[in-house]
Design a protein around this motif. Structure first.
Motif, mmCIF file in Angstrom:
data_model
loop_
_atom_site.group_PDB
_atom_site.id
_atom_site.type_symbol
_atom_site.label_atom_id
_atom_site.label_comp_id
_atom_site.label_asym_id
_atom_site.label_seq_id
_atom_site.Cartn_x
_atom_site.Cartn_y
_atom_site.Cartn_z
ATOM 1 N N GLY A 142 3.847 8.641 1.680
ATOM 2 C CA GLY A 142 3.965 8.625 0.227
ATOM 3 C C GLY A 142 4.781 7.492 -0.341
ATOM 4 O O GLY A 142 4.842 7.320 -1.562
ATOM 5 N N THR A 143 5.414 6.681 0.530
ATOM 6 C CA THR A 143 6.191 5.540 0.047
ATOM 7 C C THR A 143 5.411 4.246 0.249
ATOM 8 O O THR A 143 4.341 4.226 0.865
ATOM 9 C CB THR A 143 7.549 5.457 0.762
ATOM 10 N N ASP A 144 5.956 3.148 -0.251
ATOM 11 C CA ASP A 144 5.265 1.867 -0.166
ATOM 12 C C ASP A 144 5.478 1.209 1.196
ATOM 13 O O ASP A 144 6.539 1.313 1.792
ATOM 14 C CB ASP A 144 5.732 0.931 -1.287
ATOM 15 N N VAL A 145 4.423 0.517 1.655
ATOM 16 C CA VAL A 145 4.468 -0.168 2.943
ATOM 17 C C VAL A 145 3.804 -1.526 2.788
ATOM 18 O O VAL A 145 2.786 -1.665 2.108
ATOM 19 C CB VAL A 145 3.758 0.674 4.038
ATOM 20 N N GLY A 146 4.402 -2.547 3.406
ATOM 21 C CA GLY A 146 3.803 -3.881 3.413
ATOM 22 C C GLY A 146 2.792 -4.000 4.530
ATOM 23 O O GLY A 146 3.029 -3.520 5.643
ATOM 24 N N VAL A 147 1.647 -4.624 4.246
ATOM 25 C CA VAL A 147 0.593 -4.780 5.257
ATOM 26 C C VAL A 147 0.076 -6.213 5.242
ATOM 27 O O VAL A 147 0.057 -6.870 4.207
ATOM 28 C CB VAL A 147 -0.575 -3.798 5.019
ATOM 29 N N THR A 148 -0.351 -6.685 6.406
ATOM 30 C CA THR A 148 -0.883 -8.044 6.531
ATOM 31 C C THR A 148 -1.911 -8.071 7.664
ATOM 32 O O THR A 148 -2.233 -7.041 8.237
ATOM 33 C CB THR A 148 0.257 -9.054 6.797
ATOM 34 N N ASP A 149 -2.424 -9.269 7.989
ATOM 35 C CA ASP A 149 -3.439 -9.449 9.040
ATOM 36 C C ASP A 149 -4.664 -8.581 8.764
ATOM 37 O O ASP A 149 -5.062 -7.732 9.577
ATOM 38 C CB ASP A 149 -2.863 -9.108 10.425
ATOM 39 N N PHE A 150 -5.283 -8.827 7.626
ATOM 40 C CA PHE A 150 -6.413 -8.000 7.196
ATOM 41 C C PHE A 150 -7.691 -8.348 7.966
ATOM 42 O O PHE A 150 -7.964 -9.508 8.236
ATOM 43 C CB PHE A 150 -6.658 -8.186 5.700
ATOM 44 N N ALA B 299 -4.905 2.984 -6.222
ATOM 45 C CA ALA B 299 -3.878 2.326 -5.408
ATOM 46 C C ALA B 299 -4.375 2.164 -3.974
ATOM 47 O O ALA B 299 -5.126 2.995 -3.453
ATOM 48 C CB ALA B 299 -2.583 3.135 -5.420
ATOM 49 N N LEU B 300 -3.936 1.097 -3.337
ATOM 50 C CA LEU B 300 -4.270 0.842 -1.939
ATOM 51 C C LEU B 300 -3.487 1.807 -1.061
ATOM 52 O O LEU B 300 -2.273 1.984 -1.237
ATOM 53 C CB LEU B 300 -3.923 -0.602 -1.588
ATOM 54 N N HIS B 301 -4.169 2.471 -0.125
ATOM 55 C CA HIS B 301 -3.521 3.408 0.794
ATOM 56 C C HIS B 301 -3.697 2.927 2.228
ATOM 57 O O HIS B 301 -4.730 2.348 2.583
ATOM 58 C CB HIS B 301 -4.120 4.810 0.652
ATOM 59 N N ALA B 302 -2.668 3.156 3.033
ATOM 60 C CA ALA B 302 -2.679 2.764 4.451
ATOM 61 C C ALA B 302 -2.560 4.005 5.316
ATOM 62 O O ALA B 302 -1.572 4.747 5.218
ATOM 63 C CB ALA B 302 -1.538 1.802 4.745
ATOM 64 N N THR B 303 -3.560 4.214 6.180
ATOM 65 C CA THR B 303 -3.583 5.362 7.097
ATOM 66 C C THR B 303 -3.417 4.849 8.523
ATOM 67 O O THR B 303 -4.134 3.921 8.926
ATOM 68 C CB THR B 303 -4.920 6.125 6.972
ATOM 69 N N PRO B 304 -2.485 5.394 9.285
ATOM 70 C CA PRO B 304 -2.295 4.915 10.668
ATOM 71 C C PRO B 304 -3.587 4.964 11.472
ATOM 72 O O PRO B 304 -4.376 5.904 11.367
ATOM 73 C CB PRO B 304 -1.253 5.895 11.225
ATOM 74 N N GLY B 305 -3.832 3.906 12.273
ATOM 75 C CA GLY B 305 -5.021 3.847 13.107
ATOM 76 C C GLY B 305 -6.041 2.864 12.574
ATOM 77 O O GLY B 305 -5.916 2.344 11.469
ATOM 78 N N ARG B 306 -7.052 2.616 13.373
ATOM 79 C CA ARG B 306 -8.094 1.643 13.016
ATOM 80 C C ARG B 306 -9.441 2.327 12.808
ATOM 81 O O ARG B 306 -10.486 1.793 13.164
ATOM 82 C CB ARG B 306 -8.215 0.568 14.096
ATOM 83 N N ALA C 256 0.848 -1.190 0.000
ATOM 84 C CA ALA C 256 0.000 0.000 0.000
ATOM 85 C C ALA C 256 0.883 1.240 0.000
ATOM 86 O O ALA C 256 2.098 1.171 0.225
ATOM 87 C CB ALA C 256 -0.918 -0.001 1.220
ATOM 88 N N ILE C 257 0.271 2.376 -0.261
ATOM 89 C CA ILE C 257 0.958 3.660 -0.149
ATOM 90 C C ILE C 257 0.662 4.230 1.234
ATOM 91 O O ILE C 257 -0.503 4.308 1.654
ATOM 92 C CB ILE C 257 0.473 4.653 -1.221
ATOM 93 N N ALA C 258 1.711 4.604 1.953
ATOM 94 C CA ALA C 258 1.520 5.156 3.299
ATOM 95 C C ALA C 258 0.943 6.565 3.204
ATOM 96 O O ALA C 258 1.545 7.456 2.597
ATOM 97 C CB ALA C 258 2.842 5.169 4.052
#
Length: 269
Positions: free
Chosen positions: A151-159, A129-136, A109-111
């Protein structure tokens, strides 16, 4: 079949010697009967002398039969050994795929802001594009597996949750082949107006590129393949596809298969 060699324990990956024997036997089986030790050495990344030593052992163990200089043949025992080791490798690869890799699904995702490994993030689809925002705070959450600056790429898991977003739609403009008028048969002003209401402009074919340029448009996708247009639409982007007529059917067939909305409009002058 002859007895197993010293150190052979049923998995060719556990023994460098058996792994090399496996590669050499496979190369001989592919190239026989005329086999160059240099070609084998180059193919598997060892020296010609090492290949010569392995070949001598394989002949002694009756895995390989020699027919004069530079002519070798894998015996039935050698084929059986290859088949057995290949089956073991196939099972091992399946185990890695299903139980190891498949069990740890990681997406990119994009941070949307600075993220640290282990942070909980909310996922959303924006601009294709998939975006990741800190928090739930979102309906779909995950955990970051890497650090990332905004703005950079980040790996995410445990969806958790279901990513909810609308598929894009495709508006297709058919441009006739040059022998039938080409870009000159298309109303440029209509093409330009259509582009204003879409996220992405893709062209497929030289006549289509000419039609876009005549409308003073710069395509986002110069080679609008079926896969590129379909991927953009499934990521939520509205696509204007300007395509030569004989390429259009492949696009519409693929879009129907993915249940992506589309329309074909007539903009002939």
């Amino acid at each position: 079949m002859s007895e197993r060699s010293e150190g052979e324990d049923g998995n060719v990956l556990r023994s460098k010697r058996d792994a090399t024997r496996y590669q050499i036997l496979a190369e001989i089986a592919e190239r026989q009967p005329a086999v160059s030790q240099r070609e084998i050495a180059d193919a598997i990344g060892v020296t010609s002398q090492a290949v010569s030593n392995y070949l001598r052992d394989l002949v002694e163990q009756e895995y390989v039969r020699k027919h004069g200089r530079g002519r070798y043949e894998v015996t039935k025992q050698g084929v059986d050994w290859l088949i057995c080791r290949t089956d073991e490798l196939r099972e091992f690869v399946q185990h890695v795929s299903d139980d190891i890799v498949g069990g740890v699904e990681v997406e990119t995702a994009i941070a949307a802001a600075d993220v640290s490994e282990g942070d909980a993030v909310s996922l959303s689809m924006r601009e294709g594009a998939l975006h990741a925002t800190p928090g739930r705070s979102g309906s779909t959450t995950a955990v970051a597996v890497t650090d990332a600056d905004e703005g950079t790429d980040v790996g995410v898991t445990d969806f958790e949750g279901v990513l909810d977003y609308d598929l894009g739609k495709v508006t297709a403009i058919s441009v006739p082949a040059v022998r039938e008028g080409g870009s000159g048969a298309v109303e440029s002003a209509v093409v330009a107006d259509c582009a204003d209401s879409h996220d992405l402009l893709a062209v497929a074919g030289t006549e289509a590129l000419a039609a876009a340029r005549t409308a003073e448009l710069d395509p986002d996708v110069r080679f609008g393949t079926v896969e590129a247009v379909r991927e953009a639409a499934t990521k939520g982007l509205d696509v204007l596809l300007v395509a030569v007529t004989d390429e259009l059917t492949a696009h519409t067939d693929a879009l129907r298969e993915q249940n992506v909305r589309y329309e074909v409009i007539d903009v002939r002058a």
